[in-house]
Each structure stands twice: as C-alpha cells, then as structure tokens.
Scaffold this active site. Structure first.
Site, PDB file in Angstrom:
ATOM      1  N   ASP A  60     -10.700   3.502   3.514  1.00 45.41           N
ATOM      2  CA  ASP A  60     -11.081   2.089   3.431  1.00 45.41           C
ATOM      3  C   ASP A  60     -12.603   1.945   3.335  1.00 45.41           C
ATOM      4  O   ASP A  60     -13.110   0.872   3.001  1.00 45.41           O
ATOM      5  CB  ASP A  60     -10.578   1.336   4.678  1.00 45.41           C
ATOM      6  CG  ASP A  60      -9.514   0.305   4.349  1.00 45.41           C
ATOM      7  OD1 ASP A  60      -9.343  -0.015   3.159  1.00 45.41           O
ATOM      8  OD2 ASP A  60      -8.855  -0.174   5.295  1.00 45.41           O
TER       9      ASP A  60
ATOM     10  N   GLN B 164      -4.681  -1.236   9.412  1.00 47.72           N
ATOM     11  CA  GLN B 164      -4.642  -2.576   8.826  1.00 47.72           C
ATOM     12  C   GLN B 164      -5.354  -3.570   9.761  1.00 47.72           C
ATOM     13  O   GLN B 164      -5.044  -3.649  10.946  1.00 47.72           O
ATOM     14  CB  GLN B 164      -3.180  -3.000   8.604  1.00 47.72           C
ATOM     15  CG  GLN B 164      -3.013  -4.327   7.909  1.00 47.72           C
ATOM     16  CD  GLN B 164      -3.519  -4.320   6.458  1.00 47.72           C
ATOM     17  OE1 GLN B 164      -3.398  -3.328   5.740  1.00 47.72           O
ATOM     18  NE2 GLN B 164      -4.111  -5.424   6.043  1.00 47.72           N
TER      19      GLN B 164
ATOM     20  N   LYS C 198       0.841  -1.203   0.000  1.00 48.01           N
ATOM     21  CA  LYS C 198       0.000   0.000   0.000  1.00 48.01           C
ATOM     22  C   LYS C 198       0.875   1.252   0.000  1.00 48.01           C
ATOM     23  O   LYS C 198       0.673   2.171  -0.804  1.00 48.01           O
ATOM     24  CB  LYS C 198      -0.935  -0.006   1.225  1.00 48.01           C
ATOM     25  CG  LYS C 198      -2.057  -1.003   1.084  1.00 48.01           C
ATOM     26  CD  LYS C 198      -2.840  -1.238   2.363  1.00 48.01           C
ATOM     27  CE  LYS C 198      -3.847  -2.370   2.138  1.00 48.01           C
ATOM     28  NZ  LYS C 198      -4.602  -2.758   3.326  1.00 48.01           N
TER      29      LYS C 198
END
Ligand code: NAP
Length: 286
Positions: A120, A97, A53
């Site tokens: 997200d 995460q 990422k």
C-alpha cells in the site's frame, strides 16, 4: 468544448492482462505472488473493497487471502499476525484495510508491516523514499492516476497542478508524485482561502475531497485535465465522484468518470506492487 474521457476501466483491464505473464513467470520459478488482506470489523464498504482486492489477485493467477477479525479484537493479536506474515516466504504483500477501529493505533499497525511487503506504500520508509524522489512502493490510488497521465500522454513538466485534499492516502502522495514529475504543485485543504482561485489556474486538477460533485465547471480552467478520485454514495445508492461530471465535461480537456475512472486503477496498482514485491524477492533468491 467537450472533454475527452479517460477510461480507467479499460486501462485497468489492459494492465491486468499484461500482468498475467509476469505472474506466470514468477510462479514457474516458485515465487507465486501472494497478497494477504487484513480486515478488522464488518464495515460494508471495506468488505466490498477487500473482496475486490482478493478477487483481482486470483483473476490473474496470484495467491490471495483475506484474514478477518471482529471489530473488538485486541490489537496485539493483529500485530502478532502481521509479524507471522512478515516472516512467511510465500507472502509478498500485506495490506491492512483502513480505517481501523478507534482502539487501534493505525500508525503502529502500518509500521509493523515489513517495508518490503508494504504494497500500500504507507510505511514511513516507503513514504520517505517517495518524498526523496526514489519511490519503492507508491500508494496505489495516486500511482493509478500517474498511469492514467502516462496513458493519456499528459506531459506534467512545468504544468500547474492543483490537488484538493492532503490525506496520507491520496492527497499528499499525489502531490509528491506530481512534484517528482516536474509539475508546479499546490495542495489545497478545508482551510484554503479562495479555492476557486487555485483550481481555475490548474492545468492538472486532482480532486480527493470526499464531497459529492464538489468541483463544478466554473472552478475548472478550460482545457484542464480533471482527475476525480472521490467515491461517494448518494442517498439513492448511486456512486458519484468529487467532481460534478456534467458541468466539468464541458470545460475540461480530459476528465475521469466515476465509476470507471480512478477506482479500477487503484486495485490494479495494488496488483502491480505485489508482483513487483515478488519480483524483487525472486531477484534476491536467484
Ligand atoms: P480524507 O482523508 O477525508 O481527506 C479529504 C481531504 O479533503 C482533506 O485533506 C480535507 O482537508 C480536504 N477537504 C475537505 N473539504 C474541503 C474543502 N471544502 N475545500 C478544500 N479541501 C477540502 O479523504 P481521502 O481518504 O483522501 O479520500 C478522498 C476521496 O477519495 C473520498 O471520496 C474517498 O472515498 C476517495 N478515495 C478513492 C479511492 C479510489 O480508489 N478511487 C481511494 C481512496 C480514497 P483537511 O485536511 O483540512 O480536513
């Protein structure tokens, strides 16, 4: 019949090249898009995802940094950092995460991220907006799948779509996106009776199960579009999806491979969401 393969790697690359000009334009106006990824603990798979990422951002000229904490960290410390990042004008996206260690309240952490930096798309506000059919940030994996439909000219209107899996990360938002696109949607889970009955009538079949080669050719309607979200590691170390590619390839009309299918699209859509966040902020500042 041999299915056409939907090349997620190529599409991801094409989209990322297209992002560069947007990043340059934002940077020139003093709004260089910035993403912070928070990693708690040292799970090897999570470390790889986080590295990809951060590197994905850097490769197209964005700012990105990783903040790591020991698995035993007090959740208050992480929440304090999120509050700081929420207030930082140079940071447009914040991602924690998952999964988090057991002593964390995952929902509280996701809710602590400012909705306008929740790239997200897991904050309740963003989930609600998606459910209402007016999304602000779409969760990256199902967003990537929608881009694949778009690229492959897959018309979803009136189609029978079956999603296997109901997680908040993949299955549920995928189902919402398909509903919003006009498909007739069935969402299956581990308790579903006669799964094959559902999968065999699917024009669009999305597998997000977490079980290697779970969907076999006899479960697929001839000509269906089969999307494999799964990422499973086999005992020999190789990656494989939730779809038995060899048998489904002979039945499906279009199919995504693993690796090289949905995986590369997920990070691409994270970049897209972060650029979008920076563009919204820049528009407010102008
Ligand atoms: P998850 O949270 O474990 O959810 C799995 C879902 O599959 C659950 O809803 C479960 O049902 C359902 N399921 C399990 N066994 C089933 C069965 N026998 N029949 C029907 N449904 C069944 O997993 P996830 O986070 O959604 O991820 C799914 C897969 O996608 C994993 O392989 C993951 O690694 C992968 N993934 C890939 C990406 C990417 O970028 N490509 C991103 C995220 C995840 P219940 O709810 O009843 O338990």
């Amino acid at each position: 019949m041999t299915a056409q393969i939907i090349d997620g790697k190529a599409l991801a690359e094409e989209l990322r090249q297209g992002f560069k000009a947007r990043v340059e334009a934002l940077t020139a106006k003093g709004h260089k898009p910035g993403l912070v990824v928070i990693l708690v603990g040292a799970d090897p798979a999570s470390e790889v995802y986080v590295r990809n990422k951060v590197n994905g951002c850097l490769a197209i000229g964005m700012h990105s940094e990783k903040i790591t904490y020991d698995a035993a960290v007090n959740p208050e410390i992480v929440l304090k950092k999120i509050a700081e990042l929420n207030a930082d004008p140079n940071i447009h996206g914040i991602l924690v995460q998952l999964p988090l260690p057991r002593h964390f309240d995952e929902e509280a952490v996701l809710e602590a991220i400012a909705a306008e930096k929740d790239v997200d798309g897991f904050h309740a506000e963003n989930v609600g907006a998606l459910a209402q059919g007016n999304p602000r940030f779409i969760p990256c994996t199902p967003y990537g799948v929608m881009k694949m439909f778009e690229k492959g000219n897959v018309d979803l209107t009136g189609k029978e779509a079956v999603v296997i899996g109901r997680s908040n990360i993949v299955g549920k938002p995928m189902a919402l996106l398909l509903i919003n696109a006009g498909a007739t949607v069935t969402v299956c889970n581990s308790r579903t009776k006669d799964l094959k009955f559902h999968t065999r009538r699917a024009d669009i079949l999305v597998a997000a199960v977490g079980k290697p080669k779970f969907v076999t050719g006899d479960m697929v309607k001839p000509g269906a579009v089969v999307i494999d979200v799964g990422i499973n590691r086999l005992p020999d170390g190789k990656l494989c999806g939730d779809v038995d590619f060899a048998s489904c390839l002979e039945v499906a009309g279009q199919i995504t491979p693993v690796p090289g299918g949905v995986g590369p699209m997920t990070i691409t859509m994270l970049l897209a969401n972060t650029i979008e966040a920076a563009e919204r902020k820049a528009a407010l500042a102008d």
